[in-house]
Design an enzyme around this catalytic site. Structure first.
Site, mmCIF file in Angstrom:
data_model
loop_
_atom_site.group_PDB
_atom_site.id
_atom_site.type_symbol
_atom_site.label_atom_id
_atom_site.label_comp_id
_atom_site.label_asym_id
_atom_site.label_seq_id
_atom_site.Cartn_x
_atom_site.Cartn_y
_atom_site.Cartn_z
ATOM 1 N N LYS A 42 11.681 -40.686 -9.024
ATOM 2 C CA LYS A 42 10.587 -41.015 -9.953
ATOM 3 C C LYS A 42 9.475 -39.963 -9.849
ATOM 4 C CE LYS A 42 8.801 -44.144 -6.435
ATOM 5 N NZ LYS A 42 8.998 -45.471 -5.844
ATOM 6 N N TYR A 93 -20.215 -25.900 -5.288
ATOM 7 C CA TYR A 93 -20.999 -26.983 -5.903
ATOM 8 C C TYR A 93 -21.619 -27.897 -4.852
ATOM 9 C CZ TYR A 93 -18.669 -25.925 -10.360
ATOM 10 O OH TYR A 93 -18.208 -25.319 -11.501
#
Ligand code: PLP
Length: 380
Positions: A38, A268
């Site tokens: 998956k 940042y």
């Protein structure tokens, strides 16, 4: 390399083939292996991985949805596929037409499959799921004998599998014992009543390592196939984990190197300020490539075979790394985010620790921007 890459993943298909072979040795020849592919084969690339696993003798595939099943069938037909999630009502017809085995937890779901299969003049093969303590899908254990009897009376339906799922097998031995016993009791009652199941299964990767008594006739490993042992607090005694090799490496490059004087704020939010003069490398991966931002100021990467700390916030396309210990580092150098470089290596489970998550999420988080490059995998 035809053109320069900034951030990419290398997938070693030979490692995958060998991992599957070792899992088979460990489980024994009478146990079928349902390889779980998956989420784009845990980020490795579904079609390439499905094809390799077909060549390497997987018995059955486990998927999350019908699109994944279709991708597998586009590579090769004839392999049974179990959909591990519940089928939505409007997916039932497609599942029956495509011959994907659904997971059924209730009479209502079984009826939907029976009705559609009858209309299409098909037999829908399904797995009945038992909830022994995961609390996600499955019928309560005590309801299963009656439920199974009712489902069996429905036309055009065949219950070919019975299964359950562990919730904390890597950490909680007592709870897992209870789950295992709960399922075992259901199985024994049904066997006594003469029921046989082509697929009887409970074990994900953690349980393959820790609860071999519940291998039954099929196991459902995901993470192990990709060469990673699920982290947890229970001691693993089997030799299997030492045989496995992670199939995926994740790499990027140094794009810029500078000297930063003492007191330079980095990235940042200015969460890191250089405490002394440092040499800083900018590297070409960020959360836009799937490297979790939670690893800011915690993660490490490999450059020139040395572990280098990530400094400041990880940004969308770049992050900053302390390379003060590397006199010769230069723009263009290869950086390893996951994998081996020289004598050092970084495992997906380590990245998961730095980012406060699990290796499953680290792998499935690698984004579409990161090309997967395949090595090895010639047919045996
Ligand atoms: C994902 C999944 C697996 C595989 O889990 P791993 O821990 O990766 O081995 C097995 N069974 C079910 C039901 C799953 O959803």
């Amino acid at each position: 390399m035809k053109y320069a890459r900034r951030c990419w993943a290398e997938v070693d298909l030979d490692a995958l083939r060998e991992n599957l072979a070792w899992i088979r040795v460990h489980a024994g020849p009478s146990v079928k292996i349902m390889t779980v592919v998956k989420a784009d084969a845990y980020g490795h690339g579904l079609k390439q991985i499905a094809s390799l696993l077909m060549q390497s003798g997987t018995d059955v595939f486990g998927v999350a949805n019908l699109a994944e099943a279709e991708a597998i069938r586009s590579v090769g037909r004839g392999w049974p596929i179990l959909m591990l999630g519940a089928c939505l009502p409007d997916e039932v017809e497609r599942a029956v037409r495509d011959g994907v085995m659904p997971t059924v937890s209730s009479l209502a779901e079984a009826r939907r499959f029976s009705t559609v299969a009858k209309r299409l003049k098909r037999i829908a093969r399904m797995h009945l799921k038992v909830d022994t303590g995961m609390g996600r899908l499955g019928a309560p254990p005590e309801s299963v004998p009656d439920l199974l009897a009712q489902i069996t009376r429905l036309p055009n339906l065949q219950v070919c599998g019975l299964y359950t799922h562990y919730s904390t097998v890597e950490d909680d031995a007592r709870y897992s014992l209870r789950q295992g016993r709960g399922f075992q009791q259901v199985v024994e009652a049904l066997l006594k009543a003469g029921r046989v199941f082509e697929y009887l299964h409970a074990n994900n990767s953690g349980a393959v390592l820790l609860e071999p008594a519940s291998n039954f006739n099929t196991i459902r490993p995901g993470l192990l196939v990709y060469g990673i042992a699920p982290p947890g607090t229970r001691p693993v005694l089997t030799a299997l984990t030492r045989k496995l090799h992670p199939a995926l490496s994740w790499k990027c490059r140094v794009s810029f190197v500078k000297a930063a004087p003492k007191g330079t704020p980095l990235s940042y939010g200015r969460t890191f300020v250089t405490p002394r003069r440092m040499k800083i490398a900018t590297i070409t991966a960020g959360y836009g490539d799937g490297y979790l931002r939670a690893g800011s100021n915690r993660a490490r990467v490999l450059i020139r075979g040395v572990r280098c700390p990530v400094l400041g916030r990880i940004t969308m396309d770049q992050m900053l790394v302390d390379v003060s210990r590397l006199p010769r580092v230069a723009a263009g150098d290869e950086v390893v985010l996951i994998g081996r470089q020289g004598r050092e290596s970084i495992q997906a489970a380590e990245v998961a620790d730095w980012c406060g998550t699990v290796p499953w999420e680290v792998l499935t988080n690698i984004t579409y921007r990161v090309p997967r490059i395949y090595r090895g995998g010639q047919a045996a």
